[in-house]
Design a protein around this motif. Structure first.
Motif, PDB file in Angstrom:
ATOM      1  N   ILE A  71       1.077  -0.726  -0.193  1.00 21.34           N
ATOM      2  CA  ILE A  71       0.199   0.092  -0.594  1.00 21.34           C
ATOM      3  C   ILE A  71       1.422   1.424  -0.067  1.00 21.34           C
ATOM      4  CG2 ILE A  71      -1.805  -1.022   0.721  1.00 21.34           C
ATOM      5  CD1 ILE A  71      -1.422   0.218   4.108  1.00 21.34           C
ATOM      6  N   THR A  72       0.663   2.435   0.056  1.00 21.31           N
ATOM      7  CA  THR A  72       1.332   3.570  -0.391  1.00 21.31           C
ATOM      8  C   THR A  72       0.836   4.858   0.883  1.00 21.31           C
ATOM      9  OG1 THR A  72      -0.023   4.875  -1.704  1.00 21.31           O
ATOM     10  CG2 THR A  72       2.351   3.773  -2.395  1.00 21.31           C
ATOM     11  N   LEU A  73       1.936   5.170   1.355  1.00 26.19           N
ATOM     12  CA  LEU A  73       1.256   6.500   2.684  1.00 26.19           C
ATOM     13  C   LEU A  73       1.745   7.481   2.502  1.00 26.19           C
ATOM     14  CD1 LEU A  73       0.814   3.329   6.356  1.00 26.19           C
ATOM     15  CD2 LEU A  73      -1.511   4.657   4.331  1.00 26.19           C
ATOM     16  N   GLU A  74       0.860   8.377   2.811  1.00 26.48           N
ATOM     17  CA  GLU A  74       2.032  10.053   3.144  1.00 26.48           C
ATOM     18  C   GLU A  74       4.040   9.845   4.165  1.00 26.48           C
ATOM     19  OE1 GLU A  74       3.081  13.844   2.057  1.00 26.48           O
ATOM     20  OE2 GLU A  74       1.745  12.424   1.233  1.00 26.48           O
ATOM     21  N   GLU A  99      -1.086  -4.388   7.361  1.00 26.63           N
ATOM     22  CA  GLU A  99      -1.313  -5.464   7.833  1.00 26.63           C
ATOM     23  C   GLU A  99      -3.517  -5.470   7.845  1.00 26.63           C
ATOM     24  OE1 GLU A  99      -2.182  -8.359  11.562  1.00 26.63           O
ATOM     25  OE2 GLU A  99      -0.184  -7.781  11.333  1.00 26.63           O
ATOM     26  N   GLU A 100      -3.468  -4.270   8.161  1.00 27.38           N
ATOM     27  CA  GLU A 100      -5.550  -4.453   8.164  1.00 27.38           C
ATOM     28  C   GLU A 100      -5.983  -4.571   6.609  1.00 27.38           C
ATOM     29  OE1 GLU A 100      -6.535  -0.694   9.793  1.00 27.38           O
ATOM     30  OE2 GLU A 100      -5.998  -2.021  12.013  1.00 27.38           O
ATOM     31  N   ALA A 101      -4.904  -4.236   5.410  1.00 27.58           N
ATOM     32  CA  ALA A 101      -5.205  -4.478   4.056  1.00 27.58           C
ATOM     33  C   ALA A 101      -4.783  -5.822   3.370  1.00 27.58           C
ATOM     34  CB  ALA A 101      -4.379  -2.954   3.720  1.00 27.58           C
ATOM     35  N   GLY A 102      -4.021  -6.254   4.395  1.00 24.11           N
ATOM     36  CA  GLY A 102      -3.781  -7.837   3.253  1.00 24.11           C
ATOM     37  C   GLY A 102      -2.649  -7.899   2.660  1.00 24.11           C
ATOM     38  N   CYS A 103      -2.068  -6.585   3.344  1.00 25.96           N
ATOM     39  CA  CYS A 103      -0.680  -6.442   2.281  1.00 25.96           C
ATOM     40  C   CYS A 103       0.084  -6.826   3.271  1.00 25.96           C
ATOM     41  CB  CYS A 103      -0.535  -5.117   1.821  1.00 25.96           C
ATOM     42  SG  CYS A 103      -1.817  -4.896   1.046  1.00 25.96           S
ATOM     43  N   GLN A 104       1.535  -6.817   2.691  1.00 24.26           N
ATOM     44  CA  GLN A 104       2.127  -7.855   3.553  1.00 24.26           C
ATOM     45  C   GLN A 104       3.794  -5.877   3.943  1.00 24.26           C
ATOM     46  OE1 GLN A 104       1.798  -9.242   0.528  1.00 24.26           O
ATOM     47  NE2 GLN A 104       1.181  -9.853   1.754  1.00 24.26           N
TER      48      GLN A 104
END
Length: 280
Positions: free
Chosen positions: A132-135, A160-165
């Motif tokens: 995912i991308t985050l500022e 983790e909540e997004a189901g990503c690593q």
């Protein structure tokens, strides 16, 4: 032992160790750390990690109470005490112990050395990551490997909540690095990776990736790249001490990469062989 904790000369199982409440790490996160992996009780890329550790401490004016050679010998001794032959090797130094005060303690207060060892294998590089991308809201000294990791903690939870690593940080349109690793891209046969300025940690795995590219005559461009370039890259690579070259299949739910698998495979095999040869 199945794992190992160390604090200023005393060691035991991690769950049995205790540290003073007045260690400045408790109030301020006032310290730096580094980490790598060992196999066959041999620590990988130890010299490079020790150099970065001392550089981080120096930038925060923390005086490590060991020479580099003394610390390396201590770490080598400690990994032999853990039964498992594949370990995560972590160490940190904090500015010292004293009553809570923002200013540094007196010069006669010595820094505290921690070591934590636990069984852990390097990642399976055949698997692909979802990101995912985050500022990037961290401070402006990301080149120092400090213990102040709350932004990375929050990013890890969101990941983790997004189901990503992993999460890719960006400042505006510029991609910096990931929450726990460096990120690079391949486009038109060229590896592009952010410069080692104050906005990213100079990753050891990143440095090894660059060296491996040069060995295989893959051009390297150490300049900042954008979110648009990230999404349109032929491959997106995540690197850290435990995952030397992980390819990415998805960012923010959109498919990415998969257009230069032969380059990925060549780099993964080269980096894994380097690790196995050094720890043989």
């Amino acid at each position: 032992m199945k794992n190992l904790g160390y604090y200023n000369g005393e060691y035991d199982l991690v769950e049995n160790m205790k540290v003073p409440m007045n260690d400045r790490v408790c109030y301020f996160g006032d310290g730096v750390y580094d980490a790598t992996y060992s196999k066959n009780h041999k620590i990988f890329a130890l010299d490079e990690h020790i150099d970065r550790f001392y550089n981080s401490a120096g930038l925060l004016r923390i005086k490590i109470p060991y020479t580099k050679d003394e610390l390396k010998e201590l770490l080598k001794e400690m990994v032999k005490k853990v039964d498992d032959d594949e370990q995560f090797v972590y160490w940190q130094v904090t500015r010292g112990t004293g009553m809570r005060n923002h200013a540094f303690p007196s010069e006669d207060v010595k820094a505290n050395l921690w070591i934590i060892l636990k069984p852990l294998k390097i990642k399976d590089m055949s698997k692909k990551l979802k990101l995912i991308t985050l500022e990037d809201t961290r401070f402006l000294h990301c080149n120092i490997k400090t213990l102040n990791l709350l932004p990375s903690v929050i990013a890890a939870q969101k990941t983790e909540e997004a189901g990503c690593q992993e999460a890719v940080f960006h400042r505006g349109d510029r991609v910096t690095e990931c929450a726990h690793s460096n990120v690079s891209i391949i486009k038109d046969g060229i590896l592009k990776t952010a410069p080692t300025d104050n906005l990213i940690l100079p990753g050891i795995a990143r440095a090894h990736l660059i060296k491996m590219c040069k060995r295989f005559e893959i051009p390297v461009n150490e300049t900042a790249f954008t979110l648009k370039e990230l999404m349109e890259a032929d491959e997106v690579i995540v690197t850290s001490s435990g995952q030397f070259c992980m390819a990415t299949s998805e960012i923010d739910g959109k498919p990415v990469g998969g257009k230069a698998p032969e380059i990925i495979k060549k780099l993964q095999e080269g980096l894994l062989n380097e690790f196995l040869e050094e720890t043989n």
